[in-house]
Every structure is written in structure tokens, then in C-alpha cells.
Write an enzyme that holds these catalytic residues in place. Sequence first.
Site, PDB file in Angstrom:
ATOM      1  N   HIS A  48       0.845  -1.204   0.000  1.00 19.13           N
ATOM      2  CA  HIS A  48       0.000   0.000   0.000  1.00 19.13           C
ATOM      3  C   HIS A  48       0.873   1.243   0.000  1.00 19.13           C
ATOM      4  O   HIS A  48       2.095   1.148   0.131  1.00 19.13           O
ATOM      5  CB  HIS A  48      -0.969  -0.019   1.175  1.00 19.13           C
ATOM      6  CG  HIS A  48      -0.352   0.106   2.532  1.00 19.13           C
ATOM      7  ND1 HIS A  48       0.532  -0.819   3.024  1.00 19.13           N
ATOM      8  CD2 HIS A  48      -0.509   1.033   3.513  1.00 19.13           C
ATOM      9  CE1 HIS A  48       0.893  -0.478   4.252  1.00 19.13           C
ATOM     10  NE2 HIS A  48       0.284   0.662   4.573  1.00 19.13           N
TER      11      HIS A  48
ATOM     12  N   HIS B 180      -7.403  -1.521   5.807  1.00 19.14           N
ATOM     13  CA  HIS B 180      -6.496  -0.464   6.270  1.00 19.14           C
ATOM     14  C   HIS B 180      -7.041   0.885   5.814  1.00 19.14           C
ATOM     15  O   HIS B 180      -8.044   0.937   5.105  1.00 19.14           O
ATOM     16  CB  HIS B 180      -5.102  -0.770   5.704  1.00 19.14           C
ATOM     17  CG  HIS B 180      -3.991  -0.047   6.384  1.00 19.14           C
ATOM     18  ND1 HIS B 180      -3.911   0.111   7.736  1.00 19.14           N
ATOM     19  CD2 HIS B 180      -2.878   0.580   5.876  1.00 19.14           C
ATOM     20  CE1 HIS B 180      -2.811   0.787   8.035  1.00 19.14           C
ATOM     21  NE2 HIS B 180      -2.177   1.085   6.925  1.00 19.14           N
TER      22      HIS B 180
ATOM     23  N   HIS C 267       1.340   3.847   2.011  1.00 18.04           N
ATOM     24  CA  HIS C 267       1.876   4.578   3.160  1.00 18.04           C
ATOM     25  C   HIS C 267       3.392   4.560   3.021  1.00 18.04           C
ATOM     26  O   HIS C 267       3.991   3.538   2.652  1.00 18.04           O
ATOM     27  CB  HIS C 267       1.432   3.936   4.484  1.00 18.04           C
ATOM     28  CG  HIS C 267       0.028   4.329   4.869  1.00 18.04           C
ATOM     29  ND1 HIS C 267      -0.792   3.539   5.642  1.00 18.04           N
ATOM     30  CD2 HIS C 267      -0.680   5.459   4.576  1.00 18.04           C
ATOM     31  CE1 HIS C 267      -1.960   4.154   5.806  1.00 18.04           C
ATOM     32  NE2 HIS C 267      -1.918   5.310   5.167  1.00 18.04           N
TER      33      HIS C 267
ATOM     34  N   ASP D 111      -0.041  -3.987   6.688  1.00 18.66           N
ATOM     35  CA  ASP D 111      -0.907  -3.197   7.571  1.00 18.66           C
ATOM     36  C   ASP D 111      -2.386  -3.559   7.417  1.00 18.66           C
ATOM     37  O   ASP D 111      -2.961  -3.479   6.332  1.00 18.66           O
ATOM     38  CB  ASP D 111      -0.715  -1.701   7.290  1.00 18.66           C
ATOM     39  CG  ASP D 111       0.696  -1.253   7.626  1.00 18.66           C
ATOM     40  OD1 ASP D 111       1.556  -2.124   7.860  1.00 18.66           O
ATOM     41  OD2 ASP D 111       0.926  -0.032   7.643  1.00 18.66           O
TER      42      ASP D 111
ATOM     43  N   HIS E  60       6.143  -5.145  12.260  1.00 18.45           N
ATOM     44  CA  HIS E  60       5.531  -3.824  12.166  1.00 18.45           C
ATOM     45  C   HIS E  60       5.206  -3.310  13.573  1.00 18.45           C
ATOM     46  O   HIS E  60       4.115  -2.831  13.847  1.00 18.45           O
ATOM     47  CB  HIS E  60       4.268  -3.878  11.285  1.00 18.45           C
ATOM     48  CG  HIS E  60       3.839  -2.531  10.747  1.00 18.45           C
ATOM     49  ND1 HIS E  60       2.952  -1.721  11.413  1.00 18.45           N
ATOM     50  CD2 HIS E  60       4.174  -1.858   9.621  1.00 18.45           C
ATOM     51  CE1 HIS E  60       2.741  -0.623  10.703  1.00 18.45           C
ATOM     52  NE2 HIS E  60       3.479  -0.674   9.610  1.00 18.45           N
TER      53      HIS E  60
ATOM     54  N   ASP F  46       5.971   4.319   4.804  1.00 20.33           N
ATOM     55  CA  ASP F  46       6.870   3.336   5.438  1.00 20.33           C
ATOM     56  C   ASP F  46       6.940   2.025   4.653  1.00 20.33           C
ATOM     57  O   ASP F  46       7.741   1.150   4.982  1.00 20.33           O
ATOM     58  CB  ASP F  46       6.481   3.084   6.908  1.00 20.33           C
ATOM     59  CG  ASP F  46       5.040   2.626   7.094  1.00 20.33           C
ATOM     60  OD1 ASP F  46       4.155   3.153   6.391  1.00 20.33           O
ATOM     61  OD2 ASP F  46       4.790   1.750   7.950  1.00 20.33           O
ATOM     62  N   HIS F  47       6.125   1.903   3.597  1.00 23.71           N
ATOM     63  CA  HIS F  47       6.129   0.663   2.806  1.00 23.71           C
ATOM     64  C   HIS F  47       6.666   0.850   1.387  1.00 23.71           C
ATOM     65  O   HIS F  47       6.868  -0.131   0.680  1.00 23.71           O
ATOM     66  CB  HIS F  47       4.722   0.061   2.752  1.00 23.71           C
ATOM     67  CG  HIS F  47       4.247  -0.366   4.112  1.00 23.71           C
ATOM     68  ND1 HIS F  47       4.258  -1.667   4.539  1.00 23.71           N
ATOM     69  CD2 HIS F  47       3.810   0.373   5.160  1.00 23.71           C
ATOM     70  CE1 HIS F  47       3.831  -1.725   5.800  1.00 23.71           C
ATOM     71  NE2 HIS F  47       3.550  -0.493   6.197  1.00 23.71           N
TER      72      HIS F  47
END
Length: 307
Positions: free
Chosen positions: A55, A135, A57, A205, A263, A59-60
Amino acid sequence: MGSSAAIPTSSRNLSAQLLALGEKYFLIDCGEGTQMILRHLKIKINKIGHVFISHLHGDHFFGLIGLISTWHLIGRKTPLHVYGPPQLQEIIELQLNASLTLLSYPVVFHHTSIVGIQTIADAGNLIIKSFPLKHRVPTTGFIFEEKPLPRKIKRADSDRYGVPIYFMEKLRAGADFETADGEVIPNNLLTEDPPKPRSYAYCSDTAYYEPVAEHVKGVSVMYHEATFMNDKEVAASEKMHSTAAQAARIAKMAGAGKLIIGHFSARYDDVEALRNEAAVYFKNTVCAEDLETYIIENQDPEEVCCP
Ligand SMILES: [Zn+2]
Ligand SMILES: [Zn+2]
């Protein structure tokens, strides 16, 4: 390569994993700094042919443009297949266009969808599927499934019935054998089951979401996010993340062989407490540690599931 949630810590990087099968590498999520870790691990990055982004976000996936750029600078030629939400293509192309970069290799984008489970890639010995998670933005998990292996020939029995060499391929594929006298020998007298194919599920997530268990039923090893502990269950559900215990309940429901949780919120210095909460529901749980290697193998769910 990264087991921290949104913010990195001194010992945990942002989400990224490298799945290896033989000579093939599959990169799963690519948080900022992933290419430094690949360097540190002395990974031959040109062997990465497929990148899966769960996805959008940061941090990914904030590490992806850097890695794409490095591949260009070292003159990569082989195509790179990138699987992720449709907007990922826009973002990467915008970044490349802004720097007037014409890549030395093709990037092939494959758009993921959050509608049901979908087969997204056939890569040699692996079939890769995506499935929806729950999410704040469209998010998918991924499952990597080894293709079924051919049946194993019982040499003594096949010799006894005089199975000719040219028929062995059919035998491995499950065919019965007919002797010169017209006697039909059932395949299971001549062969035995091959080892069960292995599989790996990546559930990034997500809030607690039971359909995930259905999509990864019987998986050998499952990674599931576990951002919080039980006392933050309300916050977890508001932020659409899971607790360690919720991750374990999904693993139990799925009949997984092993659960790796990760995570972790940066608030936790010692993640053993998260593991303990998970183990109440699913005994064979380990905490993801950065730079660690995990072997994917099948285990009997009866022995690993429940205390
Ligand atoms: Zn995240
Ligand atoms: Zn997220």
C-alpha cells in the site's frame, strides 16, 4: 529487512522483506533505506525481478524510487515487475520525469486490486496472489505459493511392473499404467505423494480482518503485522492496525504452520511481551528481527497452533 511500524528505530528499519527461492529474489515492500540494507546483506540486487508493494503509506514504499534509480545507475537491463496500487505507477513516473530520467531498463507496472483474491504473477516455481486487507488506504497482502511438485516414482514397484522410461513423465503427472497384458496398475501403487508445496503469506498493515484467514488457509509461514499490545486494542482498531493477539488469532484460524509478527510500534523496546500475548492463541509465533533469515518449511498445524 524492516520490522518497525511507521517510524524507524535504532534497531528496526521500515517494512521490507526479501523472499528467496533458488536464484530468484522477490522484494516485498520497500521502506526508506531498504537499498542500504540490501547492500549491507551483500544481496546481488540485479537478481530482484519482482517488487510487491502492499500500500501507499510511506513506510512501505518510500525506498522504491531510490532503488529504481540505483538500478538505472548501474545499467540494469532486465525488466523489473512492480506490483502495487495503481497510483504507485503515477508516483514513480512523476519522480522519474521530474529528474528527466530515462531508465536503462523497463519497469512493468501491474496494478493490484482490493477486490477478492487475485493471481497476479507466475514466476517460475511460484504463483503469487494478492488479497485485500483492511487499512486506511487500499492495501493488499500477498501469498507466494510453490507450484505442486511431480509425484515421486517408487522405483522398485515401477521396475516390477515393467514401466518403460518413456512413460515415467506420465507417471509423475499421475497417470495409471497399463501393462502389455492389459492390466491397469493404479498410479498410487507406482508413485507416492511429493512433499507438500510451501507457501508464504505477507499480511502487512491491517486491522483485525477474518477474511484474511480464508485467503491464506493452510499457509506454511505467515507474516502478520502486530503494531500494538492488547491494552491498545481500541487504538489499534481506530488506526486500522492489529494487536499481536489478533495476528495470532488470524494465524490460528488460517491453520498456519508458523507466525512471524512485525511492524512493531516504536514505543516497544522489548517485543517479547507482544510475542507472549500472541502465543496465548498461536504457540509457534516468533518476532521479526531485522537482518534475520527465516526458512519457509511446512509444519504440522496440530503441533504448532494452540497451547
Ligand atoms: Zn505501515
Ligand atoms: Zn499503513
